[in-house]
Write a protein that holds these residues in place. Structure first.
Motif, PDB file in Angstrom:
ATOM      1  N   GLY A 199       9.683 -10.473  -2.751  1.00 40.19           N
ATOM      2  CA  GLY A 199      10.461  -9.643  -3.680  1.00 40.19           C
ATOM      3  C   GLY A 199       9.599  -9.084  -4.795  1.00 40.19           C
ATOM      4  N   ARG A 200       8.681  -9.889  -5.280  1.00 37.50           N
ATOM      5  CA  ARG A 200       7.779  -9.434  -6.348  1.00 37.50           C
ATOM      6  C   ARG A 200       6.848  -8.337  -5.826  1.00 37.50           C
ATOM      7  NH1 ARG A 200       6.784  -8.032 -11.156  1.00 37.50           N
ATOM      8  NH2 ARG A 200       4.818  -8.685 -12.050  1.00 37.50           N
ATOM      9  N   ILE A 201       6.367  -8.460  -4.592  1.00 40.32           N
ATOM     10  CA  ILE A 201       5.516  -7.414  -3.992  1.00 40.32           C
ATOM     11  C   ILE A 201       6.293  -6.110  -3.875  1.00 40.32           C
ATOM     12  CG2 ILE A 201       4.324  -6.707  -1.870  1.00 40.32           C
ATOM     13  CD1 ILE A 201       3.552  -9.633  -1.471  1.00 40.32           C
ATOM     14  N   VAL A 202       7.540  -6.190  -3.417  1.00 43.64           N
ATOM     15  CA  VAL A 202       8.374  -4.995  -3.263  1.00 43.64           C
ATOM     16  C   VAL A 202       8.603  -4.351  -4.625  1.00 43.64           C
ATOM     17  CG1 VAL A 202      10.666  -4.189  -2.600  1.00 43.64           C
ATOM     18  CG2 VAL A 202       9.449  -5.812  -1.139  1.00 43.64           C
ATOM     19  N   GLU A 203       8.877  -5.161  -5.616  1.00 45.10           N
ATOM     20  CA  GLU A 203       9.117  -4.653  -6.978  1.00 45.10           C
ATOM     21  C   GLU A 203       7.883  -3.904  -7.492  1.00 45.10           C
ATOM     22  OE1 GLU A 203       9.585  -6.912 -11.150  1.00 45.10           O
ATOM     23  OE2 GLU A 203      10.931  -7.597  -9.563  1.00 45.10           O
ATOM     24  N   LEU A 204       6.720  -4.486  -7.320  1.00 46.36           N
ATOM     25  CA  LEU A 204       5.482  -3.842  -7.761  1.00 46.36           C
ATOM     26  C   LEU A 204       5.192  -2.575  -6.955  1.00 46.36           C
ATOM     27  CD1 LEU A 204       3.205  -6.964  -8.335  1.00 46.36           C
ATOM     28  CD2 LEU A 204       4.159  -5.431 -10.079  1.00 46.36           C
ATOM     29  N   ALA A 205       5.501  -2.583  -5.651  1.00 49.58           N
ATOM     30  CA  ALA A 205       5.273  -1.394  -4.825  1.00 49.58           C
ATOM     31  C   ALA A 205       6.186  -0.258  -5.272  1.00 49.58           C
ATOM     32  CB  ALA A 205       5.521  -1.726  -3.360  1.00 49.58           C
ATOM     33  N   LEU A 265       0.800  -1.221   0.000  1.00 45.00           N
ATOM     34  CA  LEU A 265       0.000   0.000   0.000  1.00 45.00           C
ATOM     35  C   LEU A 265       0.835   1.275   0.000  1.00 45.00           C
ATOM     36  CD1 LEU A 265      -2.710  -1.111   2.591  1.00 45.00           C
ATOM     37  CD2 LEU A 265      -2.933  -1.016   0.099  1.00 45.00           C
ATOM     38  N   SER A 266       2.119   1.150   0.258  1.00 45.98           N
ATOM     39  CA  SER A 266       2.979   2.323   0.395  1.00 45.98           C
ATOM     40  C   SER A 266       3.422   2.840  -0.968  1.00 45.98           C
ATOM     41  CB  SER A 266       4.196   1.966   1.241  1.00 45.98           C
ATOM     42  OG  SER A 266       5.031   3.094   1.373  1.00 45.98           O
ATOM     43  N   ARG A 267       3.632   4.168  -1.036  1.00 44.82           N
ATOM     44  CA  ARG A 267       4.149   4.795  -2.261  1.00 44.82           C
ATOM     45  C   ARG A 267       5.489   5.502  -2.008  1.00 44.82           C
ATOM     46  NH1 ARG A 267       1.604   1.571  -4.358  1.00 44.82           N
ATOM     47  NH2 ARG A 267      -0.530   1.775  -5.007  1.00 44.82           N
ATOM     48  N   ASP A 268       5.845   5.684  -0.760  1.00 41.07           N
ATOM     49  CA  ASP A 268       7.091   6.371  -0.402  1.00 41.07           C
ATOM     50  C   ASP A 268       8.245   5.376  -0.409  1.00 41.07           C
ATOM     51  OD1 ASP A 268       8.848   8.345   0.569  1.00 41.07           O
ATOM     52  OD2 ASP A 268       8.439   7.763   2.647  1.00 41.07           O
ATOM     53  N   GLU A 269       9.300   5.688  -1.152  1.00 40.69           N
ATOM     54  CA  GLU A 269      10.434   4.759  -1.303  1.00 40.69           C
ATOM     55  C   GLU A 269      11.142   4.494   0.033  1.00 40.69           C
ATOM     56  OE1 GLU A 269      12.795   2.098  -3.195  1.00 40.69           O
ATOM     57  OE2 GLU A 269      11.159   3.165  -4.161  1.00 40.69           O
ATOM     58  N   ALA A 270      11.320   5.536   0.838  1.00 41.93           N
ATOM     59  CA  ALA A 270      11.997   5.361   2.138  1.00 41.93           C
ATOM     60  C   ALA A 270      11.163   4.470   3.059  1.00 41.93           C
ATOM     61  CB  ALA A 270      12.247   6.719   2.786  1.00 41.93           C
ATOM     62  N   GLN A 271       9.848   4.673   3.038  1.00 43.55           N
ATOM     63  CA  GLN A 271       8.973   3.848   3.867  1.00 43.55           C
ATOM     64  C   GLN A 271       8.988   2.399   3.374  1.00 43.55           C
ATOM     65  OE1 GLN A 271       4.818   4.907   3.779  1.00 43.55           O
ATOM     66  NE2 GLN A 271       4.442   3.936   5.766  1.00 43.55           N
ATOM     67  N   ILE A 272       9.016   2.205   2.064  1.00 39.01           N
ATOM     68  CA  ILE A 272       9.082   0.850   1.508  1.00 39.01           C
ATOM     69  C   ILE A 272      10.351   0.156   1.984  1.00 39.01           C
ATOM     70  CG2 ILE A 272       9.370  -0.484  -0.620  1.00 39.01           C
ATOM     71  CD1 ILE A 272       7.444   1.478  -1.978  1.00 39.01           C
ATOM     72  N   GLU A 273      11.480   0.870   1.926  1.00 39.21           N
ATOM     73  CA  GLU A 273      12.755   0.276   2.362  1.00 39.21           C
ATOM     74  C   GLU A 273      12.721  -0.106   3.838  1.00 39.21           C
ATOM     75  OE1 GLU A 273      15.328  -0.714   0.521  1.00 39.21           O
ATOM     76  OE2 GLU A 273      14.089  -0.092  -1.179  1.00 39.21           O
ATOM     77  N   ARG A 274      12.158   0.777   4.658  1.00 39.76           N
ATOM     78  CA  ARG A 274      12.068   0.499   6.097  1.00 39.76           C
ATOM     79  C   ARG A 274      11.168  -0.712   6.351  1.00 39.76           C
ATOM     80  NH1 ARG A 274       8.399   1.459   9.765  1.00 39.76           N
ATOM     81  NH2 ARG A 274       7.174   2.843   8.445  1.00 39.76           N
TER      82      ARG A 274
END
Length: 144
Positions: free
Chosen positions: A134-140, A80-89
């Motif tokens: 990994g696929r979820i992260v890639e799509l996010a 659900l996240s769109r912020d790259e820093a939040q995704i990494e965290r």
């Protein structure tokens, strides 16, 4: 002339029967006592097994379930996240939960070999889910 053979008196016959009855009663009490002691020892062993359990398996399993729930939660947040820093965290937290669940599953196998089969399946599924994560992260990251 010889004296006639002396017949046992009534008193000696009763005495013999009393001794025999007392011996039988003693044997019966001894049997009941031994049976009772064996039964109490069996109950004590069952009681020790039931209440003396360390609950290592139950606690470790509960911790694994908690880590898997936290992993699922973080991956939903990643999706659900769109912020790259939040995704990494969130990905770092999810990977930490996955490592912790794997470490706990190894600990569970070592402490209780009888659960090795299902826990090994869990570890395999956890390793296979890494590709899916990994696929979820890639799509996010792509914003999809």
């Amino acid at each position: 002339m010889t004296a006639p053979a002396k017949l046992p008196s009534t008193q000696s016959r009763i005495s013999r029967w009393l001794w025999l009855a007392m011996a039988l009663a003693l044997a019966a009490m001894l049997y009941v006592g031994v049976r009772g002691m064996v039964g109490m020892n069996a109950m004590q062993a069952a009681n020790d097994k039931m209440y003396g359990h360390s609950f290592v398996e139950a606690n470790t399993t509960m911790e694994i379930r908690l880590k898997l729930a936290q992993l699922r939660n973080r991956m939903q947040q990643v999706a659900l996240s769109r912020d790259e820093a939040q995704i990494e965290r969130l990905v770092a937290e999810a990977n930490g939960y996955a490592r912790e669940a794997d470490r706990l599953s190894v600990q569970l196998i070592e402490s209780s070999p009888k659960v090795a089969g299902p826990v090994t399946e869990l570890r395999t599924a956890l390793a296979e889910s890494a590709e899916f994560r990994g696929r979820i992260v890639e799509l996010a990251r792509q914003g999809k």
